[in-house]
Design a protein around this motif. Structure first.
Motif, PDB file in Angstrom:
ATOM      1  N   PHE A 119      44.411  34.707  36.432  1.00  0.00           N
ATOM      2  CA  PHE A 119      44.180  34.760  37.874  1.00  0.00           C
ATOM      3  C   PHE A 119      45.213  33.907  38.611  1.00  0.00           C
ATOM      4  N   TYR A 120      45.472  32.714  38.104  1.00  0.00           N
ATOM      5  CA  TYR A 120      46.428  31.784  38.710  1.00  0.00           C
ATOM      6  C   TYR A 120      47.833  32.393  38.735  1.00  0.00           C
ATOM      7  N   SER A 123      47.914  35.428  41.178  1.00  0.00           N
ATOM      8  CA  SER A 123      47.858  35.016  42.583  1.00  0.00           C
ATOM      9  C   SER A 123      49.228  34.605  43.108  1.00  0.00           C
ATOM     10  N   LEU A 127      47.696  38.059  46.397  1.00  0.00           N
ATOM     11  CA  LEU A 127      46.310  37.598  46.367  1.00  0.00           C
ATOM     12  C   LEU A 127      45.312  38.633  46.868  1.00  0.00           C
ATOM     13  N   LEU A 130      43.285  40.710  44.499  1.00  0.00           N
ATOM     14  CA  LEU A 130      42.408  39.951  43.608  1.00  0.00           C
ATOM     15  C   LEU A 130      41.009  39.778  44.188  1.00  0.00           C
ATOM     16  N   THR A 134      37.671  39.526  41.957  1.00  0.00           N
ATOM     17  CA  THR A 134      36.785  38.365  41.984  1.00  0.00           C
ATOM     18  C   THR A 134      35.343  38.793  42.196  1.00  0.00           C
ATOM     19  N   ASP A 298      37.382  30.970  41.828  1.00  0.00           N
ATOM     20  CA  ASP A 298      38.530  31.829  42.095  1.00  0.00           C
ATOM     21  C   ASP A 298      39.245  31.441  43.381  1.00  0.00           C
ATOM     22  N   GLY A 302      43.116  30.710  43.228  1.00  0.00           N
ATOM     23  CA  GLY A 302      44.027  31.485  44.056  1.00  0.00           C
ATOM     24  C   GLY A 302      44.865  30.599  44.959  1.00  0.00           C
ATOM     25  N   ASN A 419      41.041  31.326  51.657  1.00  0.00           N
ATOM     26  CA  ASN A 419      40.129  30.832  50.630  1.00  0.00           C
ATOM     27  C   ASN A 419      39.309  29.641  51.086  1.00  0.00           C
TER      28      ASN A 419
END
Length: 542
Positions: A119-120, A123, A127, A130, A134, A298, A302, A419
């Motif tokens: 995920f990292y 991202s 993003l 994603l 998520t 997440d 992200g 986020n």
């Protein structure tokens, strides 16, 4: 005319986002060989020029809403550019939406950490796509409250097949799940929701009402909160009925968002949509809490990845840009700005992965269970909160080249606030910390003991400061942000120290925990070797 291009950096594409990140490689050093090989491939993909073009196109050619077809029938379809589907196909294939639910021996005991790394890295590319992944992954946590629903939907999710056709879920190779919680009269205060759920027989309910924000509207089903006679409840609403007809969804309009533009969000009306109850009717908040915890992880991952991508662009630019006869990275002020930024990005990364590790180990370790409960809102608060400032400062390192849309920094900057807002704003996270403090202070004591142990000789003083902040919070709710931020800084410092980050940990501890005044980045003094910090965290690939 002279059109010779000089003093411009080469593209960052062609490098490897995994291999060029020593901290990330260290965090993944205990992964199995198959997982490390996969991350090597993903790291190359993230920095591939074609992939970066897909990310750009998915945000330029934004989703469009078709409420009706050419004949006037309701359509309720959101259409995406093929670039978005290409990114979704790649990430679904990588299992970002499903891997923590799979029985994969190569990730046993490390499923959250392995997925966190994917995920990292992803991202750092894009993003927006994603978001539905998520929600899909986290939604299965809520569905576990209804085993029959979980047995039906989990295999469809775990299939790792991206199928964006507009067909009933049972006819598709793979599905995604979304959420519809927010209403215009009550965002965070979901108990104020007015959407109504009425029994429809056979255990089903008819849902009537609206949602002010519903992301990823072409998902195959949605978790929705609605008021039943027993109280606020959670329901799973398929977007299409089994025969392919609409299930009472009426798309109203797309949200024109600041960022996160590849991912559609819209307003929706439900007109008697059939839904399955998830968990116990009347206990919707309790049902969704495990899901919310996963989405908050997440959010932090992200934001950390976005900051890493932003600063990588800045360091790459500074290494190749000549100013006053020297490279920009060799200028003392620029060195210290980059190093100061690198400390926060490293701390945010380490702290986010520490949270992922606690998810893996919570079942067997009391201290990790306490960390997961206490620190999820803390990590989400701080990591997401610093992302806009870090991303902006990285943009400034490129000057005008960073401010134009041809560079990815403008897109990163627009993406940076989301986020911190999604899944609970800063105040909501701080209040969650106070909730733990009032209901189970022993969990916080467990976390403080771990911080003290990992910080070593500086741990005692740091924990005393945290305890003082706790005492203030017990009589002053308005000071909750102070405690939350101090917890985040202390835990990040402790994790850097535990990882053996040397001068990086030393500089972070002295500048973030020692209480010196800070208003912007670049405040390191000469005692900290700025050039070495940058080289350590962002090694020159040549």
């Amino acid at each position: 005319m002279n059109h010779e291009v000089t003093n411009q950096p080469p593209p960052i594409s062609g490098t490897n986002a995994w291999r060029s990140d020593p901290l990330l490689v260290q965090l993944g050093e205990n992964f199995s060989e198959p997982v490390r090989k996969e991350l090597e491939t993903l790291g190359r993909f993230v920095r591939n020029q074609e992939a970066q073009d897909l990310a750009r196109l998915a945000n330029v050619a934004v989703p469009t809403l078709r409420t009706h077809d050419r004949y006037g029938h309701r359509a309720d379809i959101v259409e995406y550019h093929p670039a978005y589907h290409a990114l979704m196909r790649r990430s679904v294939g990588a299992g970002i939406h499903s891997s923590i639910w799979e029985e994969n021996e190569t990730e046993k005991g490390q499923r959250h950490q392995a997925r966190a790394t994917r995920f990292y890295l992803t991202s750092q590319l894009e993003l927006g796509h994603l978001c539905p992944l998520t929600m899909t992954s986290a939604s299965l946590a809520a569905l576990m409250a209804s085993p029959d629903l979980f047995r039906v939907w989990a295999p469809r999710v775990i299939a790792r097949k991206y199928d964006h056709s507009n067909r009933p879920a049972a006819q598709k190779q793979g599905v995604t799940l979304g959420m519809g919680m927010t209403e215009k009269q009550g965002g965070t205060d979901v108990r104020a929701n007015t959407t109504v759920a009425e029994p429809a027989g056979d255990g089903l309910f008819r849902i009537t009402g609206h949602k002010w924000f519903m992301s990823a509207p072409m998902s195959d089903a949605f978790l929705v909160l609605a008021q039943a006679k027993e109280g606020l409840s959670c329901f799973l609403l398929p977007r299409l009925s089994e025969d392919g007809s609409a299930n009472g969804f009426r798309f109203q309009r797309l949200k024109d968002k600041l960022g996160n533009r590849s991912n559609a969000s819209l307003e929706v009306e439900f007109e008697g949509a059939l839904g399955f109850p998830v968990g116990e009717v009347g206990h919707g908040i309790r049902t969704i809490m495990d899901m919310v915890t996963l989405t908050r992880l997440d959010c932090a991952l992200g934001s950390a990845g976005l900051m890493r991508a932003s600063l990588a662009e800045a360091v790459h630019h500074a290494r190749h840009r000549q100013v006053f006869g020297r490279t920009l990275v060799g200028q003392p002020l620029m060195q210290r700005v980059l190093a100061d930024l690198a400390l926060d990005v490293a701390a945010a990364t380490a702290l986010s992965f520490r949270l992922a590790r606690s998810f893996d180990e919570a079942a067997a370790n009391r201290a990790d269970a306490a960390f997961a409960r206490v620190m999820t809102p803390v990590v989400k608060y701080w990591v997401c909160k610093i992302a806009p400032a870090v991303t902006y400062e990285a943009m400034e390192c490129l000057g005008g080249n960073g401010y134009v849309e041809e560079a990815p920094l403008a897109r990163y900057y627009r993406e940076a606030p989301v986020n911190a807002i999604w899944e609970g704003s800063g105040n909501v996270m701080a209040l969650d910390v106070l909730r733990v403090l009032s209901r189970n202070a022993g969990l916080l004591d467990e976390v403080l003991a771990g911080i003290r142990s990992d910080l070593g000789e500086t741990g005692r003083g740091t924990v005393e400061v945290l305890k003082a902040a706790i005492r203030v919070c017990q009589s002053d709710e308005g000071s909750a942000r102070i405690l939350t931020e101090q917890l985040a800084l202390a835990a990040a410092a402790a994790e850097l120290r535990r990882l053996g980050a040397g001068r990086v940990a030393d500089a972070f501890i002295e500048t973030r925990l020692a209480g010196q005044w800070r208003g912007t980045y670049g405040m390191l003094d000469a005692r900290h070797d700025a050039a070495a910090i940058v080289e350590m965290l962002y090694p020159d690939a040549g």
